[in-house]
Design a protein around this motif. Structure first.
Motif: not given
Length: 186
Positions: A26-31, A87-96
């Motif tokens: 399964v492939k998920v493509k986004g911006k 993830g393919v629409t908004n993405g993820y982030q972690k702050e340290l």
């Protein structure tokens, strides 16, 4: 014990996201990019317009224990697909946060260089598909489209110097609460 019912509700695919099902792949493509996952042989995906549903293949359930395992697998892979779509629409982030006198972080090419109290600066190579930003010398932001890769990279950076419970120095997540201990009394 009640089970989660994540897999029973269809996953809505937003505009601009394309899902390509090729057998078990399964492939998920986004911006923001493209992610792929391989389904187990007893699961398949049903697509209707802008909704997808992870279901078990026909004839897989032979006894009641198979049904329980299949339901758990469906929930797991539904969560994986939802995380991929996010993830393919908004993405993820972690702050340290880098805490300590003289502790700081900086980018040098494809490496994150951390001065965290060791005799030499620590060079951390940034993995492919992950971007690291250092807006301030004491703040590190890890970004990417794969939730698990972002979390794993942030955890590896944090592991380089865990927060000392006595002095409070080290690397921690922004919203992490560190319980401080009292030192010895003389």
């Amino acid at each position: 014990m009640p089970q989660s019912r994540i897999a029973d509700k269809p996953t809505i695919v937003p505009e601009g996201v394309e899902i390509i099902v090729d057998g078990e792949n399964v492939k998920v493509k986004g911006k923001n990019g493209e992610l792929s996952i391989k389904l187990p042989e007893n699961l398949e995906i049903k697509q209707e317009k802008n909704e997808i549903l992870v279901v078990g293949k026909e004839g897989i359930v032979k006894r009641s224990s198979d049904n329980k395992r299949l339901k758990a697998l469906r929930g797991t892979y539904t969560s994986h697909l939802r995380n991929m779509i996010e993830g393919v629409t908004n993405g993820y982030q972690k702050e340290l946060d880098v805490i300590g006198v003289g502790y700081r972080a900086q980018l040098q090419g494809k490496n994150l260089v951390l001065n965290i109290g060791y005799s030499q600066p620590v060079q951390f190579p940034i993995p492919e598909g992950i971007t690291v930003e250092v807006p301030q010398p004491t703040k590190v932001i890890v970004k990417g489209i794969d939730k698990y890769q972002v979390g794993e990279t942030a955890a590896k950076i944090r592991k380089l110097r865990k927060v000392n419970v006595y002095s409070g120095k080290g690397i921690k997540y922004v919203n992490e609460l560190v319980l401080r201990k009292e030192g010895k009394k003389v």
